[in-house]
Design an enzyme around this catalytic site. Structure first.
Site, PDB file in Angstrom:
ATOM      1  N   GLU A   1       2.152  20.193 -12.563  1.00 37.77           N
ATOM      2  CA  GLU A   1       1.928  19.547 -11.374  1.00 37.77           C
ATOM      3  C   GLU A   1       3.735  18.653 -11.652  1.00 37.77           C
ATOM      4  O   GLU A   1       3.548  18.110 -13.081  1.00 37.77           O
ATOM      5  CB  GLU A   1       0.683  19.233 -11.009  1.00 37.77           C
ATOM      6  CG  GLU A   1       0.346  18.147 -12.429  1.00 37.77           C
ATOM      7  CD  GLU A   1       0.565  17.180 -12.439  1.00 37.77           C
ATOM      8  OE1 GLU A   1       1.231  16.404 -11.189  1.00 37.77           O
ATOM      9  OE2 GLU A   1       0.660  16.311 -13.536  1.00 37.77           O
TER      10      GLU A   1
ATOM     11  N   LEU B   1       3.109  15.805  -9.763  1.00 38.89           N
ATOM     12  CA  LEU B   1       2.740  14.804  -8.682  1.00 38.89           C
ATOM     13  C   LEU B   1       3.330  13.384  -9.578  1.00 38.89           C
ATOM     14  O   LEU B   1       3.033  13.015  -9.429  1.00 38.89           O
ATOM     15  CB  LEU B   1       1.399  14.874  -8.167  1.00 38.89           C
ATOM     16  CG  LEU B   1       0.525  15.783  -8.295  1.00 38.89           C
ATOM     17  CD1 LEU B   1      -0.897  16.176  -7.995  1.00 38.89           C
ATOM     18  CD2 LEU B   1       0.808  16.803  -7.009  1.00 38.89           C
TER      19      LEU B   1
ATOM     20  N   CYS C   1       0.727   8.753 -17.721  1.00 37.67           N
ATOM     21  CA  CYS C   1       1.496  10.385 -17.697  1.00 37.67           C
ATOM     22  C   CYS C   1       2.867   9.977 -19.204  1.00 37.67           C
ATOM     23  O   CYS C   1       2.511  10.997 -19.819  1.00 37.67           O
ATOM     24  CB  CYS C   1       2.702  11.199 -16.616  1.00 37.67           C
ATOM     25  SG  CYS C   1       0.635  11.256 -15.470  1.00 37.67           S
TER      26      CYS C   1
ATOM     27  N   LYS D   1       2.460   0.929 -10.878  1.00 42.62           N
ATOM     28  CA  LYS D   1       3.378   0.972 -10.572  1.00 42.62           C
ATOM     29  C   LYS D   1       2.779   0.410  -9.431  1.00 42.62           C
ATOM     30  O   LYS D   1       1.752   0.951  -9.072  1.00 42.62           O
ATOM     31  CB  LYS D   1       3.931   2.203 -10.606  1.00 42.62           C
ATOM     32  CG  LYS D   1       3.253   3.225 -10.063  1.00 42.62           C
ATOM     33  CD  LYS D   1       3.784   4.999 -10.327  1.00 42.62           C
ATOM     34  CE  LYS D   1       3.796   5.739  -9.075  1.00 42.62           C
ATOM     35  NZ  LYS D   1       4.587   7.117  -9.321  1.00 42.62           N
TER      36      LYS D   1
HETATM   37  C1  UGA Z   1       5.372  10.638 -13.633  1.00 40.57           C
HETATM   38  C2  UGA Z   1       6.634  11.825 -13.082  1.00 40.57           C
HETATM   39  O1  UGA Z   1       7.582  10.899 -11.836  1.00 40.57           O
HETATM   40  C3  UGA Z   1       5.692  12.898 -11.861  1.00 40.57           C
HETATM   41  O2  UGA Z   1       6.358  13.926 -11.702  1.00 40.57           O
HETATM   42  C4  UGA Z   1       4.645  13.567 -12.869  1.00 40.57           C
HETATM   43  O3  UGA Z   1       3.660  14.581 -11.632  1.00 40.57           O
HETATM   44  C5  UGA Z   1       3.509  12.632 -13.899  1.00 40.57           C
HETATM   45  O4  UGA Z   1       4.165  11.661 -13.909  1.00 40.57           O
HETATM   46  C6  UGA Z   1       2.482  13.629 -14.510  1.00 40.57           C
HETATM   47  O5  UGA Z   1       3.209  13.842 -15.168  1.00 40.57           O
HETATM   48  O6  UGA Z   1       1.799  13.934 -13.961  1.00 40.57           O
HETATM   49  P1  UGA Z   1       4.137   8.858 -11.869  1.00 40.57           P
HETATM   50  O7  UGA Z   1       3.686   9.029 -13.810  1.00 40.57           O
HETATM   51  O8  UGA Z   1       3.143   8.700 -11.384  1.00 40.57           O
HETATM   52  O9  UGA Z   1       4.998  10.148 -12.570  1.00 40.57           O
HETATM   53  O10 UGA Z   1       4.892   7.363 -11.780  1.00 40.57           O
HETATM   54  P2  UGA Z   1       6.393   6.972 -11.693  1.00 40.57           P
HETATM   55  O11 UGA Z   1       6.835   7.304 -10.993  1.00 40.57           O
HETATM   56  O12 UGA Z   1       7.154   8.369 -12.312  1.00 40.57           O
HETATM   57  O13 UGA Z   1       6.636   6.478 -12.791  1.00 40.57           O
HETATM   58  C7  UGA Z   1       6.427   6.073 -14.185  1.00 40.57           C
HETATM   59  C8  UGA Z   1       6.619   5.079 -14.951  1.00 40.57           C
HETATM   60  O14 UGA Z   1       8.018   4.342 -14.422  1.00 40.57           O
HETATM   61  C9  UGA Z   1       6.039   3.720 -14.278  1.00 40.57           C
HETATM   62  O15 UGA Z   1       6.265   2.662 -14.844  1.00 40.57           O
HETATM   63  C10 UGA Z   1       7.238   2.870 -13.209  1.00 40.57           C
HETATM   64  O16 UGA Z   1       7.396   1.750 -13.336  1.00 40.57           O
HETATM   65  C11 UGA Z   1       8.360   3.304 -14.311  1.00 40.57           C
HETATM   66  N1  UGA Z   1      10.067   3.186 -13.660  1.00 40.57           N
HETATM   67  C12 UGA Z   1      10.161   4.368 -12.976  1.00 40.57           C
HETATM   68  C13 UGA Z   1      11.042   2.292 -14.407  1.00 40.57           C
HETATM   69  O17 UGA Z   1      10.879   1.653 -15.227  1.00 40.57           O
HETATM   70  N2  UGA Z   1      12.278   3.348 -13.684  1.00 40.57           N
HETATM   71  C14 UGA Z   1      12.712   3.514 -13.172  1.00 40.57           C
HETATM   72  O18 UGA Z   1      14.176   3.596 -12.397  1.00 40.57           O
HETATM   73  C15 UGA Z   1      11.573   4.401 -12.376  1.00 40.57           C
END
Ligand code: UGA
Length: 441
Positions: free
Chosen positions: A145, A147, A260, A321
Site C-alpha cells: 500500500e 497510503l 512507516c 504530521k
Molecule cells: C508514508 C508514505 O508517504 C506513504 O506513501 C506510505 O504508504 C506510508 O508511509 C506507509 O508506508 O504506510 P506517512 O507515514 O503517512 O506515509 O507520512 P508522510 O506524509 O510520508 O510523512 C512522513 C514524515 O515525513 C512526517 O513526519 C513528515 O512531517 C515528514 N516530512 C515529510 C518532512 O519532514 N519533510 C517533508 O518534506 C515531507
C-alpha cells in the site's frame, strides 16, 4: 465477490471501507473485540479524513467487522493488513502476520483462495508464506500500500500505481482476479506494475526509504545552509523545479516520524545486513533523522537561552504530521521529551482533539507527574501560548494563518523556533518576533 480483510489498523480499515465502497462484500477481521464493537456501530477507531462518514454508509450493508476468521471460509480473496512493527533490533516483526496466517489456515477449506499481503513485509516474506501454506489451495500475492495518513482515503481512490507481485506473473489466471478487484482503477488509467513477489516487496521499501532519504538529504543541507547564511526553503524550491528532482519531500525540519518511515528505513538496513551487505546511504538517512531534533534543540533553542530550566514553551503540533492523531515516532513528542529532560515546562497543542487526548494518555501512563506539573496539553491555541517564553512549531500545520499580531500580547517573550519552516519569517520579524527557522535566519 466476497472479501475478508485481516487487521483493522490504518491499512486494513481503509482497505475494508474502500472495497465496500467499490461494491464488494467485505468482512473486516480483528482480534480486538472493542474495536469490532465500535466499528460495527459506525464509529471509526482512527482519526482519518472522510473515514467515519464512509464507514457509516456501508456498515451493516456490504461491510461488517468480526473477531472470527469464519468469513475466510466463504471468501475468494483475503487481504492481510496486520502491522509489522519494529522489533528490539530494528527488524520488521512478523509475529502478527504469521499468527494471522496460522489462524486463517483452519478456514481455507477446499475452495481456492487468493491471499493478498498488503502489510509491509521484508523481501522474501510472500515466498515464506506460500511455503507455510503449501498444502492448501491458495495463491499468495503481494500488493503493497502507498497510503499517507491524513489523506489515506483519497490515496485509496486515487492511487498513482497499483503494485502486484506474483509467484509467476506470466500466469494470466493469477493476475485476472486482482485486476477484477481493481478494475475501477484500471478503467481510470492507473498503471499496474506486475512482477514477481520480491520486486513488489522491494518497491515498497525502496519507495519509503527514498522519500525518507530526500528528507534527510535536505535536513543535512539545512545545517550547512544555516552556517553559510543561505535560505534552505529557496534552495529546496529551486531544486524541486528540476523535473528530475521534483518539489516534494524537500522541506527541511526536525525530521520524519510516523509508523512507516522510521521503521521501514531501519528494516531495510537490517535486510541488507542479513545478506551481509551494508547500505551506507540508508544508514545515513536514519542517523541524520535520529540527530536532527537534538541539533535543532542545541543550535537554536539552547543557544538562545543558555539554560532552559524553568522556562515555559508552547509546542505547536503533537502528532507526527498534520491531520492525524498518530503519535508514533512523532518528532514533536521527541522534542517535548528533550525539553522536559532539560527542565522546561511545556504547553502542548494540536488542532486534532484525538491527538491531544492521545498525548494526555501517553504521558499519564508513562509519567503522570510530568503531566501534572511540567507538561500541560491545552485545548485552545491561545491557552497554550499564554505567558510562554518561547514558541516551538513542531508539525507542518499552516500555523502562519493565525493572528500573530494578537498572539504577541499573550506571550512572555515573542520568540519562535520554527521546526518545520512553515512560518513567514519576514512578517513575524516585522511584528517584533525573534525568529529561528531551520537552515535560515
Ligand atoms: C508514508 C508514505 O508517504 C506513504 O506513501 C506510505 O504508504 C506510508 O508511509 C506507509 O508506508 O504506510 P506517512 O507515514 O503517512 O506515509 O507520512 P508522510 O506524509 O510520508 O510523512 C512522513 C514524515 O515525513 C512526517 O513526519 C513528515 O512531517 C515528514 N516530512 C515529510 C518532512 O519532514 N519533510 C517533508 O518534506 C515531507
Amino acid at each position: 465477490m466476497k472479501i475478508s480483510v485481516i487487521g483493522t489498523g490504518y491499512v486494513g480499515l481503509i482497505q475494508s471501507v474502500g472495497l465496500s465502497k467499490l461494491g464488494f462484500e467485505v468482512t473486516g477481521i480483528d482480534i480486538d473485540e472493542r474495536k469490532i464493537k465500535k466499528l460495527n456501530s459506525g464509529i471509526s477507531t482512527l482519526h482519518e479524513e472522510q473515514l467515519e462518514e464512509e464507514l457509516k454508509l456501508f456498515i451493516n450493508e456490504n461491510l461488517k467487522f468480526t473477531s472470527s476468521y469464519e468469513s475466510v471460509y466463504d471468501s475468494d480473496l483475503v487481504f492481510l493488513c496486520v502491522g509489522t512493527p519494529q522489533d528490539d533490533f530494528g527488524n520488521a516483526d512478523l509475529k502478527f502476520l504469521y499468527s494471522a496466517v496460522e489462524s486463517l489456515k483452519k478456514y481455507i477449506g477446499d475452495k481456492h483462495k487468493t491471499i493478498v499481503i498488503k502489510s509491509t513485509v521484508p523481501v522474501g516474506t510472500c515466498r515464506k508464506i506460500k511455503e507455510i501454506l503449501k498444502d492448501y489451495p491458495v495463491e499468495v500475492i503481494s500488493n503493497p500500500e502507498f497510503l499517507r495518513e491524513g489523506i489515506a482515503f483519497k490515496d485509496f481512490f486515487e492511487p498513482e500505481r497499483i503494485v502486484l507481485g506474483f509467484e509467476n506473473p506470466e500466469n494470466i489466471e493469477s493476475t485476472k482476479l486482482l485486476k477484477r478487484v481493481y478494475s475501477h482503477f484500471e478503467k481510470k488509467g492507473v498503471p499496474f506494475v506486475i512482477s514477481i513477489w520480491e520486486t513488489s516487496e522491494l518497491i515498497k521499501y525502496a519507495s519509503n526509504a527514498f522519500l525518507a532519504t530526500k528528507i534527510s538529504f535536505i535536513n543535512e543541507i539545512s545545517k550547512f545552509s544555516d552556517i553559510v547564511g543561505a535560505d534552505i526553503k529557496t534552495v529546496g524550491e529551486a531544486m524541486g523545479m528540476d523535473d528530475r528532482i521534483g518539489p516534494k519531500f524537500l522541506n527541511a525540519g526536525i525530521g520524519y516520524g510516523g509508523s512507516c518511515f522510521p521503521k521501514d528505513v531501519k528494516a531495510l538496513a537490517k535486510q541488507f545486513e542479513s545478506f551481509e551487505i551494508e547500505s551506507k546511504l540508508i544508514n545515513a538517512t536514519e542517523s541524520i533523522n535520529q540527530t536532527q531534533n537534538i541539533w535543532f534543540f542545541e543550535n537554536k533553542i539552547k543557544k538562545y537561552y543558555g539554560d532552559i530550566s524553568g522556562k515555559t514553551f508552547a509546542v505547536l503540533g503533537l502528532a507526527f504530521k498534520p491531520f492525524t492523531d498518530d503519535l508514533r515516532e512523532s518528532k514533536a513528542i521527541e522534542l517535548i521529551n528533550i525539553l522536559l529532560k532539560n527542565g522546561a515546562i511545556v504547553k502542548g497543542f494540536d488542532y486534532i482533539e484525538k491527538a491531544r487526548e492521545n498525548t494526555i494518555n501517553k504521558y499519564a501512563l508513562s509519567d503522570s507527574k510530568s503531566l501534572g506539573y511540567s507538561l500541560h496539553i491545552l485545548d485552545e491555541l491561545n491557552d497554550a501560548l499564554f505567558n510562554v517564553d518561547g514558541i516551538i512549531i513542531a508539525t507542518e500545520y499552516d500555523f502562519d494563518k493565525e493572528n500573530w499580531s494578537e498572539i504577541k500580547n499573550l506571550v512572555n517573550h515573542p520568540v519562535i523556533f520554527d521546526g518545520k519552516n512553515v512560518m513567514d519569517s519576514k512578517t513575524l520579524k516585522s511584528l517584533g518576533y525573534t525568529y529561528f527557522g531551520i537552515g535560515k535566519n
